[in-house]
Motif scaffolding. Structure first.
Motif, PDB file in Angstrom:
ATOM      1  N   SER A  96       0.725  -1.392  -0.060  1.00  0.00           N
ATOM      2  CA  SER A  96       0.001  -0.111   0.006  1.00  0.00           C
ATOM      3  C   SER A  96       1.118   1.202  -0.352  1.00  0.00           C
ATOM      4  O   SER A  96       1.993   1.119  -0.052  1.00  0.00           O
ATOM      5  CB  SER A  96      -1.248   0.451   1.158  1.00  0.00           C
ATOM      6  N   THR A  97       0.734   2.332   0.095  1.00  0.00           N
ATOM      7  CA  THR A  97       0.838   3.444  -0.167  1.00  0.00           C
ATOM      8  C   THR A  97       0.709   4.720   0.369  1.00  0.00           C
ATOM      9  O   THR A  97      -0.950   4.131   1.542  1.00  0.00           O
ATOM     10  CB  THR A  97       0.847   3.875  -1.327  1.00  0.00           C
ATOM     11  N   PHE A  98       1.030   6.075   0.774  1.00  0.00           N
ATOM     12  CA  PHE A  98       0.114   6.783   1.690  1.00  0.00           C
ATOM     13  C   PHE A  98       0.595   8.116   1.629  1.00  0.00           C
ATOM     14  O   PHE A  98       2.033   8.240   1.224  1.00  0.00           O
ATOM     15  CB  PHE A  98       0.492   6.917   3.560  1.00  0.00           C
ATOM     16  N   ALA A  99       0.561   8.664   2.028  1.00  0.00           N
ATOM     17  CA  ALA A  99       0.529  10.941   1.719  1.00  0.00           C
ATOM     18  C   ALA A  99       0.029  11.191   1.947  1.00  0.00           C
ATOM     19  O   ALA A  99      -1.608  11.246   2.495  1.00  0.00           O
ATOM     20  CB  ALA A  99       0.747  11.069  -0.297  1.00  0.00           C
ATOM     21  N   PHE A 100       0.417  11.976   3.153  1.00  0.00           N
ATOM     22  CA  PHE A 100      -0.239  13.437   3.716  1.00  0.00           C
ATOM     23  C   PHE A 100       0.356  14.620   4.414  1.00  0.00           C
ATOM     24  O   PHE A 100       1.568  14.659   3.957  1.00  0.00           O
ATOM     25  CB  PHE A 100      -0.718  12.519   5.058  1.00  0.00           C
ATOM     26  N   SER A 101      -0.761  16.278   3.918  1.00  0.00           N
ATOM     27  CA  SER A 101      -0.062  16.879   3.621  1.00  0.00           C
ATOM     28  C   SER A 101      -0.975  17.520   4.451  1.00  0.00           C
ATOM     29  O   SER A 101      -2.420  18.342   4.153  1.00  0.00           O
ATOM     30  CB  SER A 101       0.391  17.676   2.314  1.00  0.00           C
ATOM     31  N   GLY A 102      -0.547  18.598   6.074  1.00  0.00           N
ATOM     32  CA  GLY A 102      -1.155  18.554   6.585  1.00  0.00           C
ATOM     33  C   GLY A 102      -1.399  19.796   6.081  1.00  0.00           C
ATOM     34  O   GLY A 102      -0.945  20.384   5.257  1.00  0.00           O
ATOM     35  N   GLU A 103      -2.158  20.423   6.895  1.00  0.00           N
ATOM     36  CA  GLU A 103      -3.327  22.265   6.489  1.00  0.00           C
ATOM     37  C   GLU A 103      -2.478  23.414   6.511  1.00  0.00           C
ATOM     38  O   GLU A 103      -2.648  24.386   5.949  1.00  0.00           O
ATOM     39  CB  GLU A 103      -4.536  22.279   7.156  1.00  0.00           C
ATOM     40  N   GLU A 104      -0.705  23.500   7.233  1.00  0.00           N
ATOM     41  CA  GLU A 104      -0.540  24.360   8.442  1.00  0.00           C
ATOM     42  C   GLU A 104       0.829  24.811   7.250  1.00  0.00           C
ATOM     43  O   GLU A 104       1.840  25.668   7.937  1.00  0.00           O
ATOM     44  CB  GLU A 104      -0.619  24.325   9.516  1.00  0.00           C
ATOM     45  N   CYS A 105       0.796  23.543   6.397  1.00  0.00           N
ATOM     46  CA  CYS A 105       2.433  23.724   5.313  1.00  0.00           C
ATOM     47  C   CYS A 105       2.234  25.104   4.427  1.00  0.00           C
ATOM     48  O   CYS A 105       1.228  25.251   4.436  1.00  0.00           O
ATOM     49  CB  CYS A 105       2.173  22.153   4.473  1.00  0.00           C
ATOM     50  N   ARG A 106       3.528  25.205   3.772  1.00  0.00           N
ATOM     51  CA  ARG A 106       3.210  25.945   3.190  1.00  0.00           C
ATOM     52  C   ARG A 106       3.436  26.079   2.005  1.00  0.00           C
ATOM     53  O   ARG A 106       4.064  24.968   1.214  1.00  0.00           O
ATOM     54  CB  ARG A 106       5.053  27.290   4.160  1.00  0.00           C
ATOM     55  N   ASP A 107       2.457  27.058   1.723  1.00  0.00           N
ATOM     56  CA  ASP A 107       2.350  27.167  -0.206  1.00  0.00           C
ATOM     57  C   ASP A 107       4.352  27.735  -0.455  1.00  0.00           C
ATOM     58  O   ASP A 107       4.853  28.050  -0.237  1.00  0.00           O
ATOM     59  CB  ASP A 107       1.508  28.367  -0.507  1.00  0.00           C
ATOM     60  N   TRP A 108       4.260  26.516  -2.079  1.00  0.00           N
ATOM     61  CA  TRP A 108       2.720  26.259  -2.584  1.00  0.00           C
ATOM     62  C   TRP A 108       2.762  24.601  -1.566  1.00  0.00           C
ATOM     63  O   TRP A 108       4.621  24.325  -1.544  1.00  0.00           O
ATOM     64  CB  TRP A 108       2.948  25.200  -4.143  1.00  0.00           C
ATOM     65  N   TYR A 109       1.657  23.828  -1.298  1.00  0.00           N
ATOM     66  CA  TYR A 109       2.373  22.373  -0.978  1.00  0.00           C
ATOM     67  C   TYR A 109       1.361  21.310  -1.738  1.00  0.00           C
ATOM     68  O   TYR A 109       0.232  21.798  -1.822  1.00  0.00           O
ATOM     69  CB  TYR A 109       2.333  22.251   0.411  1.00  0.00           C
ATOM     70  N   GLY A 110       1.764  20.403  -1.076  1.00  0.00           N
ATOM     71  CA  GLY A 110       1.265  19.010  -2.076  1.00  0.00           C
ATOM     72  C   GLY A 110       1.218  18.123  -1.964  1.00  0.00           C
ATOM     73  O   GLY A 110       2.642  17.976  -1.534  1.00  0.00           O
ATOM     74  N   HIS A 111       0.906  16.707  -2.768  1.00  0.00           N
ATOM     75  CA  HIS A 111       1.349  15.960  -2.653  1.00  0.00           C
ATOM     76  C   HIS A 111       0.501  14.752  -3.904  1.00  0.00           C
ATOM     77  O   HIS A 111       0.311  15.304  -4.093  1.00  0.00           O
ATOM     78  CB  HIS A 111       1.538  14.543  -1.938  1.00  0.00           C
ATOM     79  N   TYR A 112       1.098  13.594  -4.348  1.00  0.00           N
ATOM     80  CA  TYR A 112       0.799  13.309  -5.324  1.00  0.00           C
ATOM     81  C   TYR A 112       1.046  11.704  -5.558  1.00  0.00           C
ATOM     82  O   TYR A 112       1.916  11.241  -4.651  1.00  0.00           O
ATOM     83  CB  TYR A 112       1.741  13.507  -6.405  1.00  0.00           C
ATOM     84  N   GLU A 113       0.271  10.748  -5.217  1.00  0.00           N
ATOM     85  CA  GLU A 113      -0.032   9.290  -4.921  1.00  0.00           C
ATOM     86  C   GLU A 113      -0.228   8.727  -5.779  1.00  0.00           C
ATOM     87  O   GLU A 113      -1.004   8.957  -6.549  1.00  0.00           O
ATOM     88  CB  GLU A 113      -0.930   9.480  -3.786  1.00  0.00           C
ATOM     89  N   GLY A 114       0.429   8.124  -6.706  1.00  0.00           N
ATOM     90  CA  GLY A 114       0.460   6.803  -7.757  1.00  0.00           C
ATOM     91  C   GLY A 114       0.322   5.624  -7.249  1.00  0.00           C
ATOM     92  O   GLY A 114       0.513   5.397  -5.753  1.00  0.00           O
ATOM     93  N   GLU A 115       0.600   4.002  -7.915  1.00  0.00           N
ATOM     94  CA  GLU A 115       0.715   3.094  -7.327  1.00  0.00           C
ATOM     95  C   GLU A 115       1.796   2.663  -6.662  1.00  0.00           C
ATOM     96  O   GLU A 115       1.591   1.997  -6.177  1.00  0.00           O
ATOM     97  CB  GLU A 115       0.048   1.911  -8.864  1.00  0.00           C
ATOM     98  N   ASN A 116       2.869   2.921  -7.476  1.00  0.00           N
ATOM     99  CA  ASN A 116       4.210   2.793  -6.936  1.00  0.00           C
ATOM    100  C   ASN A 116       4.806   4.296  -7.036  1.00  0.00           C
ATOM    101  O   ASN A 116       6.248   3.583  -6.097  1.00  0.00           O
ATOM    102  CB  ASN A 116       4.805   1.299  -7.796  1.00  0.00           C
ATOM    103  N   VAL A 117       4.313   5.224  -6.547  1.00  0.00           N
ATOM    104  CA  VAL A 117       5.150   6.278  -6.289  1.00  0.00           C
ATOM    105  C   VAL A 117       4.711   6.778  -5.767  1.00  0.00           C
ATOM    106  O   VAL A 117       3.403   7.268  -5.420  1.00  0.00           O
ATOM    107  CB  VAL A 117       5.937   6.505  -7.284  1.00  0.00           C
ATOM    108  N   THR A 118       4.890   7.898  -4.706  1.00  0.00           N
ATOM    109  CA  THR A 118       4.277   8.834  -3.468  1.00  0.00           C
ATOM    110  C   THR A 118       5.776  10.345  -3.631  1.00  0.00           C
ATOM    111  O   THR A 118       6.377  10.123  -3.367  1.00  0.00           O
ATOM    112  CB  THR A 118       3.770   9.145  -2.524  1.00  0.00           C
ATOM    113  N   VAL A 119       5.763  11.059  -4.226  1.00  0.00           N
ATOM    114  CA  VAL A 119       5.847  12.143  -4.126  1.00  0.00           C
ATOM    115  C   VAL A 119       5.159  13.493  -3.135  1.00  0.00           C
ATOM    116  O   VAL A 119       3.847  13.641  -3.350  1.00  0.00           O
ATOM    117  CB  VAL A 119       6.181  12.700  -5.522  1.00  0.00           C
TER     118      VAL A 119
END
Length: 227
Positions: A96-119
């Protein structure tokens, strides 16, 4: 902490056995990121960043070794972290995979969740940094070492603007690759760090090439029976 990539790959070793390798790579406009962010073992890969809590990476791997799925393991750690909304945490386990970006992270922030990769990234020039990093990895040649392809993925994100804090010239980058395969000679290029430089991508790539050359020379020498 700026942007990172975690990946999982299944492959067949030289004996015909099924194996899994995990990799994580990161770069930031601060020194010493290799000591803080990337964690990998034969059970998975985890990256912790944005007001980094190193224990999320260490305990994450411990939980994976105990048999927890990565999403259960990392979510449990975040649930116990009072400052989780400042964190970014992502990674992969065996299934499995997991990705989390908290709401207080500083812009620009975010993530990508694929089948075998997270960024994931924060304080970035734009969303395209994360997109380019993921795309470069997903389009990479599996015939090349994973360490090299992780560097290429980071370089693609850096070319899109990377970390937006241009007033901080001292940067760092790191990568770690681990595998279920038991190798007599573990490749030297699977655990690399550039701790303080203004050109982290160039120096991480140069370090990889020298480490790969050294590994191949040592392999030739010692598999030939030289002492």
């Amino acid at each position: 902490m700026t942007f990172s990539i975690c990946v999982r790959e299944e492959y067949v070793d030289s004996d015909g056995d099924d194996q899994t390798r995990f990799g994580v790579a990161v770069t930031t406009r601060l020194p010493g990121v290799g000591a803080l962010c990337p964690f990998a073992s034969e059970d998975g890969a985890v990256a912790t960043q944005s007001y980094t809590n190193v224990e999320l990476g260490r305990k994450g791997l411990d939980y994976l070794a105990d048999g927890l799925a990565v999403d259960d393991a990392l979510q449990a750690l975040l649930n116990a972290d009072d400052e989780r909304e400042k964190r970014q945490l992502h990674g992969l386990g065996r299934e499995s995979t997991f990705a989390f970006s908290g709401e207080e992270c500083r812009d620009w922030y975010g993530h990508y969740e694929g089948e075998n990769v997270t960024v994931a990234g924060n304080l970035l020039a734009s969303e395209s940094v994360v997109e380019a990093t993921a795309a470069a990895y997903e389009g990479s040649d599996r015939g090349e070492p994973l360490a090299k392809r992780l560097i290429d993925a980071l370089a693609a994100g850096d070319a899109e603007g990377g970390d937006r804090r241009e007033d901080l010239p001292v940067q760092s980058a790191a990568l770690v690759v681990a595998s279920t395969e038991n190798q007599e000679f573990e490749p030297y290029y699977n655990d690399l760090r550039v701790d303080a430089t203004e050109t982290p991508m160039r120096e991480l790539r140069e370090t990889f090439h020298e480490a790969r050359r050294g590994y191949e020379l040592a392999l030739d020498k010692y598999t030939a029976g030289d002492e």
